[in-house]
Design a protein around this motif. Structure first.
Motif, PDB file in Angstrom:
ATOM      1  N   CYS A 219       0.789  -1.236   0.000  1.00 33.28           N
ATOM      2  CA  CYS A 219       0.000   0.000   0.000  1.00 33.28           C
ATOM      3  C   CYS A 219       0.822   1.288   0.000  1.00 33.28           C
ATOM      4  CB  CYS A 219      -0.944   0.018   1.199  1.00 33.28           C
ATOM      5  SG  CYS A 219      -2.223  -1.240   1.073  1.00 33.28           S
ATOM      6  N   VAL A 220       0.307   2.241  -0.764  1.00 33.91           N
ATOM      7  CA  VAL A 220       0.865   3.587  -0.865  1.00 33.91           C
ATOM      8  C   VAL A 220      -0.275   4.544  -0.530  1.00 33.91           C
ATOM      9  CG1 VAL A 220       1.696   5.304  -2.538  1.00 33.91           C
ATOM     10  CG2 VAL A 220       2.515   2.923  -2.658  1.00 33.91           C
ATOM     11  N   PHE A 221       0.034   5.537   0.276  1.00 33.11           N
ATOM     12  CA  PHE A 221      -1.017   6.465   0.691  1.00 33.11           C
ATOM     13  C   PHE A 221      -0.586   7.911   0.476  1.00 33.11           C
ATOM     14  CE2 PHE A 221      -2.800   8.853   4.532  1.00 33.11           C
ATOM     15  CZ  PHE A 221      -4.003   9.159   3.917  1.00 33.11           C
ATOM     16  N   THR A 222      -1.415   8.667  -0.220  1.00 30.27           N
ATOM     17  CA  THR A 222      -1.166  10.096  -0.387  1.00 30.27           C
ATOM     18  C   THR A 222      -2.224  10.878   0.360  1.00 30.27           C
ATOM     19  OG1 THR A 222      -0.223   9.698  -2.572  1.00 30.27           O
ATOM     20  CG2 THR A 222      -0.857  11.962  -2.060  1.00 30.27           C
ATOM     21  N   SER A 223      -1.772  11.704   1.302  1.00 34.20           N
ATOM     22  CA  SER A 223      -2.683  12.561   2.054  1.00 34.20           C
ATOM     23  C   SER A 223      -2.745  13.902   1.329  1.00 34.20           C
ATOM     24  CB  SER A 223      -2.135  12.721   3.471  1.00 34.20           C
ATOM     25  OG  SER A 223      -2.917  13.668   4.162  1.00 34.20           O
ATOM     26  N   HIS A 224      -3.926  14.524   1.346  1.00 34.72           N
ATOM     27  CA  HIS A 224      -4.093  15.744   0.548  1.00 34.72           C
ATOM     28  C   HIS A 224      -4.517  16.972   1.320  1.00 34.72           C
ATOM     29  CE1 HIS A 224      -3.648  14.197  -3.577  1.00 34.72           C
ATOM     30  NE2 HIS A 224      -3.990  13.051  -3.020  1.00 34.72           N
ATOM     31  N   THR A 225      -4.756  16.825   2.618  1.00 33.45           N
ATOM     32  CA  THR A 225      -5.226  18.025   3.300  1.00 33.45           C
ATOM     33  C   THR A 225      -4.595  18.225   4.665  1.00 33.45           C
ATOM     34  OG1 THR A 225      -7.113  19.162   4.250  1.00 33.45           O
ATOM     35  CG2 THR A 225      -7.319  16.783   4.025  1.00 33.45           C
ATOM     36  N   PRO A 226      -4.131  19.447   4.937  1.00 33.27           N
ATOM     37  CA  PRO A 226      -3.636  19.770   6.263  1.00 33.27           C
ATOM     38  C   PRO A 226      -4.749  20.335   7.149  1.00 33.27           C
ATOM     39  CG  PRO A 226      -2.958  21.442   4.682  1.00 33.27           C
ATOM     40  CD  PRO A 226      -3.955  20.560   3.996  1.00 33.27           C
ATOM     41  N   VAL A 227      -6.015  20.215   6.713  1.00 31.43           N
ATOM     42  CA  VAL A 227      -7.132  20.721   7.516  1.00 31.43           C
ATOM     43  C   VAL A 227      -7.749  19.548   8.267  1.00 31.43           C
ATOM     44  CG1 VAL A 227      -9.333  21.956   7.433  1.00 31.43           C
ATOM     45  CG2 VAL A 227      -7.552  22.488   5.767  1.00 31.43           C
ATOM     46  N   GLU A 228      -7.881  19.688   9.595  1.00 32.71           N
ATOM     47  CA  GLU A 228      -8.421  18.618  10.446  1.00 32.71           C
ATOM     48  C   GLU A 228      -9.704  18.005   9.873  1.00 32.71           C
ATOM     49  OE1 GLU A 228      -8.418  16.572  13.118  1.00 32.71           O
ATOM     50  OE2 GLU A 228      -6.255  16.935  13.085  1.00 32.71           O
ATOM     51  N   ALA A 229     -10.662  18.859   9.536  1.00 33.19           N
ATOM     52  CA  ALA A 229     -11.977  18.391   9.105  1.00 33.19           C
ATOM     53  C   ALA A 229     -11.910  17.619   7.785  1.00 33.19           C
ATOM     54  CB  ALA A 229     -12.933  19.565   8.961  1.00 33.19           C
ATOM     55  N   GLY A 230     -10.794  17.730   7.106  1.00 33.75           N
ATOM     56  CA  GLY A 230     -10.658  17.037   5.831  1.00 33.75           C
ATOM     57  C   GLY A 230     -10.373  15.548   5.988  1.00 33.75           C
ATOM     58  N   HIS A 231     -10.139  15.102   7.237  1.00 37.61           N
ATOM     59  CA  HIS A 231      -9.840  13.689   7.456  1.00 37.61           C
ATOM     60  C   HIS A 231     -11.100  12.980   7.970  1.00 37.61           C
ATOM     61  CE1 HIS A 231      -5.463  14.254   6.897  1.00 37.61           C
ATOM     62  NE2 HIS A 231      -5.746  15.468   7.312  1.00 37.61           N
ATOM     63  N   ASP A 232     -11.600  12.030   7.192  1.00 38.07           N
ATOM     64  CA  ASP A 232     -12.839  11.337   7.554  1.00 38.07           C
ATOM     65  C   ASP A 232     -12.702  10.515   8.818  1.00 38.07           C
ATOM     66  OD1 ASP A 232     -14.491  12.132   5.520  1.00 38.07           O
ATOM     67  OD2 ASP A 232     -13.803  10.558   4.158  1.00 38.07           O
ATOM     68  N   ARG A 233     -13.720  10.607   9.668  1.00 34.52           N
ATOM     69  CA  ARG A 233     -13.796   9.789  10.879  1.00 34.52           C
ATOM     70  C   ARG A 233     -15.206   9.266  11.036  1.00 34.52           C
ATOM     71  NH1 ARG A 233     -10.205  14.052  13.648  1.00 34.52           N
ATOM     72  NH2 ARG A 233     -11.285  15.033  11.923  1.00 34.52           N
ATOM     73  N   PHE A 234     -15.324   8.019  11.463  1.00 41.64           N
ATOM     74  CA  PHE A 234     -16.643   7.432  11.675  1.00 41.64           C
ATOM     75  C   PHE A 234     -16.667   6.768  13.043  1.00 41.64           C
ATOM     76  CE2 PHE A 234     -15.787   7.290   7.095  1.00 41.64           C
ATOM     77  CZ  PHE A 234     -16.885   7.981   6.616  1.00 41.64           C
ATOM     78  N   SER A 235     -17.850   6.768  13.683  1.00 44.24           N
ATOM     79  CA  SER A 235     -17.942   6.085  14.978  1.00 44.24           C
ATOM     80  C   SER A 235     -17.869   4.580  14.730  1.00 44.24           C
ATOM     81  CB  SER A 235     -19.240   6.454  15.691  1.00 44.24           C
ATOM     82  OG  SER A 235     -20.306   5.700  15.154  1.00 44.24           O
ATOM     83  N   TYR A 236     -17.311   3.879  15.710  1.00 43.53           N
ATOM     84  CA  TYR A 236     -17.220   2.425  15.566  1.00 43.53           C
ATOM     85  C   TYR A 236     -18.605   1.770  15.565  1.00 43.53           C
ATOM     86  CZ  TYR A 236     -12.156   2.436  15.667  1.00 43.53           C
ATOM     87  OH  TYR A 236     -10.848   2.632  15.333  1.00 43.53           O
ATOM     88  N   GLU A 237     -19.572   2.405  16.240  1.00 45.53           N
ATOM     89  CA  GLU A 237     -20.940   1.852  16.222  1.00 45.53           C
ATOM     90  C   GLU A 237     -21.474   1.871  14.786  1.00 45.53           C
ATOM     91  OE1 GLU A 237     -20.533   4.731  18.785  1.00 45.53           O
ATOM     92  OE2 GLU A 237     -19.388   2.968  19.423  1.00 45.53           O
ATOM     93  N   LEU A 238     -21.300   3.028  14.146  1.00 45.72           N
ATOM     94  CA  LEU A 238     -21.790   3.157  12.776  1.00 45.72           C
ATOM     95  C   LEU A 238     -21.066   2.167  11.855  1.00 45.72           C
ATOM     96  CD1 LEU A 238     -23.732   4.957  11.045  1.00 45.72           C
ATOM     97  CD2 LEU A 238     -21.705   6.236  10.343  1.00 45.72           C
ATOM     98  N   PHE A 239     -19.784   2.051  12.055  1.00 46.14           N
ATOM     99  CA  PHE A 239     -19.006   1.150  11.221  1.00 46.14           C
ATOM    100  C   PHE A 239     -19.499  -0.291  11.369  1.00 46.14           C
ATOM    101  CE2 PHE A 239     -15.408  -1.665  10.330  1.00 46.14           C
ATOM    102  CZ  PHE A 239     -15.108  -1.262   9.038  1.00 46.14           C
ATOM    103  N   ARG A 240     -19.724  -0.661  12.624  1.00 50.64           N
ATOM    104  CA  ARG A 240     -20.180  -2.005  12.907  1.00 50.64           C
ATOM    105  C   ARG A 240     -21.545  -2.265  12.291  1.00 50.64           C
ATOM    106  NH1 ARG A 240     -18.398  -4.580  18.229  1.00 50.64           N
ATOM    107  NH2 ARG A 240     -19.132  -6.709  17.960  1.00 50.64           N
TER     108      ARG A 240
END
Ligand SMILES: *Cc1c(COP(=O)(O)O)cnc(C)c1O
Length: 574
Positions: A219-240
């Protein structure tokens, strides 16, 4: 040709898979929203030119991002940007299934082949859930790019990441690297963990069946944003609830964060090569994610795509072969000044006619024309130039014209307010400075703008511009940049030579202090009045030299051919 025949030639050798939520292939395929998608498209165009063995995966986004409608006050409304995949690509018969919210969702792929004049080809697979066996709700999952709520977004990311890996496997592709273009595709790592799970008999502890190192190698990963809100986060409940327990929660939390599933952390923990998109962005990312090593590969743009017709003709005459070898821009000095200026005036006239036809702004071709177009969001500060309207009116009276464009994300209210504010300022400037805001910024309009203006303006709050690419497009057309020193411009800027800076030089201290609107605006006005305007009107030869430098120093380097070759040598074949 039969879709499976089209596919067949790509099954012969191992490929790099490039996964991106959005890809801007062409203007009437509405599978992009802005910079990230255009970069993905440019990446694929360069990969095809350079015959890099690559395939790409994205979503079909049948209803697009949106079409922007602006009323007289600058209020934005969004309309679906429908398009018809069957006009451009072929549906493959294979299907894969992914369980989402407890029911299987069928996914198929459309194939579009990006072809280069060099003979290189890169197939792009567009994932689609609009199939009769899916529920009406699931059929809409690949309709709207960046639409809907968290739930919709997570399902889309599962389709892209997990569905993407499954479809590549199902089609018979042999993938040797997975490149995640931003965290949206991170869930692919979970599918790979399942694939490379070790035999339970051969390991001591149950946790050790997850072969993290093996997945990392892939795997290779390119990050594109230095803005906090630009990084997706999901609750583990929702994920489950939606994706289920792909790997034990305990293991997932180690990889994706203790409290919420952070897509960036997941990608960081499972990629051997991680990069930011400019040198400064690397530095900021390493501060944001302590403990991880980032490399940097500064973005570029696809030279041919982002050069207007009149400039292409001049380059063809004096720099033959430039499109597949942008290093030839180093010889820009061969182009006679009058021809460079003539080509610029030709494309400038097209833009001015277009602006006048659309807005009735009554602009003329001889006035210094400044362009600003990008996503309308608060940190980009589209209105910095209007901080002191009286001063701007005095400095620019009859001497400058302004052209703006940009969409705000449907849920970005401050971004929408920004558009309204620019509209108000444009009205107040009537009688002194001609200005216009164009509706529905897209790739076609971008090419007109970046080539047809005389100066390209960018005024983001530091250090939030990860790279920025529209300024690189401008440089490809000999248009100098006038910008805050952030993102790529820190690397491209030579004062009074390739363009001009706005505000203080970059420093870590600046990153924390943020805005500095007053100081930046002050510098902007002073340079506009004392340097930019006088040079344009009184020293045309120096101006044309700057245009040459934009090409010879900026376009020479900030192109996706250079970028692609670096991904190949640093990330793909190591
Ligand atoms: C190039 C491009 C962008 C990105 O511009 P930035 O300067 O990076 O913000 C956004 N939208 C469109 C349509 C583009 O062509």
């Amino acid at each position: 040709m039969e879709p499976s025949r089209i596919l067949a030639e790509f099954l012969r050798e191992p490929k790099i898979a490039y996964l991106s939520m959005e890809i801007g292939i062409q203007n009437d395929i509405h599978t992009y929203s802005g910079g990230l998608g255009v970069l993905a498209g440019d990446t694929i165009r360069s990969a095809a030119d350079l015959k890099v063995p690559m395939v790409a995966v994205t979503l079909i986004s049948r209803k697009g991002y949106f079409r922007q409608v602006l009323d007289a006050e600058g209020n934005q409304t969004e309309r679906p940007a429908l398009w018809q995949p069957e006009k451009f690509m072929d549906a493959l018969p294979e299907k894969v299934y992914l369980e989402l919210s407890g029911r299987p969702v069928a996914i198929r792929a459309w194939i579009f082949v990006q072809r280069s004049v060099t003979g290189g080809k890169v197939p792009i697979f567009f994932l689609d859930t609009d199939l009769p066996e899916n529920t009406p709700e699931d059929r809409e999952l690949t309709s709207y790019l960046y639409g809907g709520d968290d739930r919709y977004r997570l399902k889309q990311e599962a389709i892209l990441g997990i569905g993407g890996v499954r479809i590549l496997r199902k089609l018979g592709l042999d993938i040797k690297k997975y490149h995640m273009n931003e965290g949206h595709a991170s869930l692919l790592t979970l599918e790979l963990l399942l694939e490379y799970r070790k035999d339970i008999e051969s390991v001591w502890e149950e946790d050790l069946i997850w072969d993290v190192d093996r997945v990392k190698e892939l795997c290779v990963f390119t990050s594109h944003t230095p803005v906090e809100a630009g990084h997706d986060r999901f609750s583990y409940e929702l994920f489950r609830e939606i994706v289920g327990e792909v790997i034990p929660l305990r293991v997932l939390k180690k990889l994706a964060g203790p409290d919420r599933l952070n897509m960036t952390h997941l990608a960081l923990n499972l990629s051997e090569y991680v990069n930011g998109v400019a040198k400064k962005h690397r530095e900021v990312s390493m501060r944001m994610f302590p403990g991880y090593e980032f490399s940097s590969i500064t973005n570029g743009v696809h030279s041919f795509t982002w050069t207007c017709d009149s400039m292409r003709r001049v380059y063809d005459k004096y720099l033959q072969g430039w499109a597949n070898e942008p290093e030839l821009f180093v010889r820009v000095g061969r182009i006679p000044e009058e021809e460079l200026w003539g080509a610029h005036m030709e494309t400038k006239k097209n833009l001015i006619d277009y602006v006048n036809a659309k807005t009735g702004a009554g602009m003329n071709c001889d006035a210094l024309t400044i362009g600003y177009a990008r996503r309308a969001t608060a940190y980009k500060r589209a209105d910095l130039l209007f901080r002191d309207l009286e001063r701007l009116a005095r400095i620019g009276n009859g001497k400058i014209q302004l052209v703006f464009a940009g969409k705000a994300h449907p849920k970005d209210n401050p971004g929408k307010m920004m558009i309204k504010h620019v509209f108000e300022c444009i009205k107040k400037l009537r009688g002194s400075v001609k200005a216009a805001y164009l509706e529905n910024y897209d790739m076609e309009m971008a090419l007109k703008l970046i080539s047809g203006v005389d100066v390209w303006l960018n005024t983001p709050q530091r250090p939030r511009e990860a790279s920025g690419t529209s300024g690189m497009k401008a440089a490809h057309n000999g248009v100098p940049n006038f910008s805050v020193l952030d993102g790529w411009w820190i690397e491209g800027h030579i004062e009074g030579y390739t363009g001009w800076s706005i505000g203080p030089p970059p420093s870590e201290e600046m990153d924390y202090i943020g805005g500095r609107d007053q100081q930046d605006a002050e510098d902007l006005y002073a340079k506009l009045e004392n340097i930019v305007i006088p040079m344009f009107y009184e020293n045309r030869r120096t101006w044309i030299k700057m245009m040459q430098n934009a090409i010879g120093k900026n376009a020479y380097y900030f192109n996706t051919h250079r970028m692609m070759l670096r991904y190949v040598t640093e990330a793909y074949i190591r």
